[in-house]
Design a protein around this motif. Sequence first.
Motif, short mmCIF file in Angstrom:
data_model
loop_
_atom_site.label_atom_id
_atom_site.label_comp_id
_atom_site.label_asym_id
_atom_site.label_seq_id
_atom_site.Cartn_x
_atom_site.Cartn_y
_atom_site.Cartn_z
N ALA A 96 0.84 -1.20 0.00
CA ALA A 96 0.00 0.00 0.00
C ALA A 96 0.88 1.26 0.00
O ALA A 96 1.96 1.26 0.60
N PRO A 97 0.42 2.33 -0.68
CA PRO A 97 1.25 3.54 -0.81
C PRO A 97 1.72 4.14 0.51
O PRO A 97 2.85 4.62 0.63
N GLY A 98 0.87 4.09 1.53
CA GLY A 98 1.24 4.70 2.80
C GLY A 98 1.87 3.73 3.79
O GLY A 98 2.03 4.07 4.96
N GLY A 99 2.22 2.53 3.35
CA GLY A 99 2.75 1.51 4.25
C GLY A 99 1.76 0.36 4.37
O GLY A 99 0.69 0.37 3.74
N THR A 100 2.09 -0.63 5.15
CA THR A 100 1.26 -1.83 5.27
C THR A 100 -0.17 -1.48 5.68
O THR A 100 -0.39 -0.73 6.64
N TRP A 101 -1.14 -2.05 4.92
CA TRP A 101 -2.55 -1.79 5.16
C TRP A 101 -3.20 -3.07 5.65
O TRP A 101 -3.11 -4.12 5.03
N VAL A 102 -3.88 -2.97 6.79
CA VAL A 102 -4.51 -4.14 7.41
C VAL A 102 -5.92 -4.32 6.88
O VAL A 102 -6.75 -3.39 6.93
N HIS A 103 -6.21 -5.53 6.37
CA HIS A 103 -7.52 -5.82 5.78
C HIS A 103 -8.42 -6.68 6.67
O HIS A 103 -9.63 -6.67 6.49
N TRP A 104 -7.82 -7.42 7.60
CA TRP A 104 -8.66 -8.30 8.42
C TRP A 104 -7.90 -8.72 9.66
O TRP A 104 -6.71 -9.04 9.61
N VAL A 105 -8.60 -8.73 10.79
CA VAL A 105 -8.04 -9.18 12.06
C VAL A 105 -9.08 -10.10 12.71
O VAL A 105 -10.20 -9.65 13.00
N VAL A 106 -8.72 -11.37 12.90
CA VAL A 106 -9.61 -12.34 13.55
C VAL A 106 -8.80 -13.05 14.63
O VAL A 106 -7.65 -13.42 14.38
N TYR A 107 -9.38 -13.27 15.80
CA TYR A 107 -8.61 -13.91 16.87
C TYR A 107 -9.52 -14.71 17.79
O TYR A 107 -10.75 -14.61 17.75
N ASP A 108 -8.86 -15.53 18.61
CA ASP A 108 -9.55 -16.45 19.53
C ASP A 108 -10.44 -17.45 18.79
O ASP A 108 -11.49 -17.86 19.30
N LEU A 109 -10.01 -17.85 17.59
CA LEU A 109 -10.66 -18.98 16.92
C LEU A 109 -10.34 -20.22 17.74
O LEU A 109 -9.20 -20.41 18.17
N THR A 110 -11.33 -21.08 17.95
CA THR A 110 -11.09 -22.28 18.74
C THR A 110 -10.22 -23.27 17.97
O THR A 110 -10.20 -23.26 16.73
N VAL A 111 -9.53 -24.12 18.70
CA VAL A 111 -8.58 -25.04 18.08
C VAL A 111 -9.27 -26.06 17.18
O VAL A 111 -8.65 -26.59 16.25
N ASP A 112 -10.55 -26.32 17.41
CA ASP A 112 -11.26 -27.28 16.55
C ASP A 112 -11.81 -26.63 15.28
O ASP A 112 -12.42 -27.30 14.45
N THR A 113 -11.58 -25.34 15.12
CA THR A 113 -11.97 -24.66 13.88
C THR A 113 -10.89 -24.89 12.83
O THR A 113 -9.71 -24.65 13.10
N ALA A 114 -11.27 -25.35 11.66
CA ALA A 114 -10.30 -25.60 10.59
C ALA A 114 -10.70 -24.91 9.30
O ALA A 114 -10.03 -25.07 8.27
N VAL A 115 -11.80 -24.15 9.35
CA VAL A 115 -12.33 -23.51 8.14
C VAL A 115 -12.92 -22.15 8.50
O VAL A 115 -13.55 -21.99 9.55
N LEU A 116 -12.73 -21.19 7.61
CA LEU A 116 -13.51 -19.95 7.63
C LEU A 116 -14.23 -19.92 6.28
O LEU A 116 -13.57 -19.89 5.23
N ASN A 117 -15.54 -19.96 6.31
CA ASN A 117 -16.30 -19.98 5.07
C ASN A 117 -16.25 -18.63 4.36
O ASN A 117 -15.86 -17.61 4.94
#
Length: 197
Positions: A96-117
């Motif tokens: 990105a022109p102004g430096g790194t641009w953040v598009h998505w932040v997701v956290y505390d997904l459970t360990v049994d999660t293996a997919v994001l639809n």
Amino acid sequence: MRVGTTGKISAESLVISRLTFFILAPYCSLLLASSLLSAEAKPSDKMTLRSPAFQSGADIPRQYTCDADDVSPPLRWESVPAGTQALALIVEDPDAPGGTWVHWVVYDLTVDTAVLNEAIPRTEMLSNRAKQGVNDFRRVGFGGPCPPPGPAHRYYFRLYALDAPTALKPRATKARLVEAIKGHVLGEAELMGRYKR
């Protein structure tokens, strides 16, 4: 091996040589075969992150960008390290022109999660109890690629396996998430896609 005065190998030595070969050959073959099979059968223990929508290094389809539906792409992962208690995902554009641009932040997904639809809702809490942070568009959830005209930008999807949940509240920024996971990362996987306008 003894050689007679005529320069020929004695019959006794020849018998011993042949017996040694026939006794040892099967063991050598078994050892070699076992070594090859174990090398081929050994699964990779490195965590992987993939998308059914695009290959790593390939173009991100338009539907996942601001030029179309602007929905999150489907993601799946494998080989989460032993001891993982939670997962976190950061998506960003370092070009990105102004430096790194953040598009998505997701956290505390459970360990049994293996997919994001595909098309994850832009809500602070997800149905799997994961939390979403604020991106650099100042919105919760996924904000698709939206580069200025020119060369393709790279979009890095990085998944982190953590030894404990972050305990962050929803709407955390990337900076707060990075600080919270310091010293807790057990493994990391990366997927990179490109997009240009």
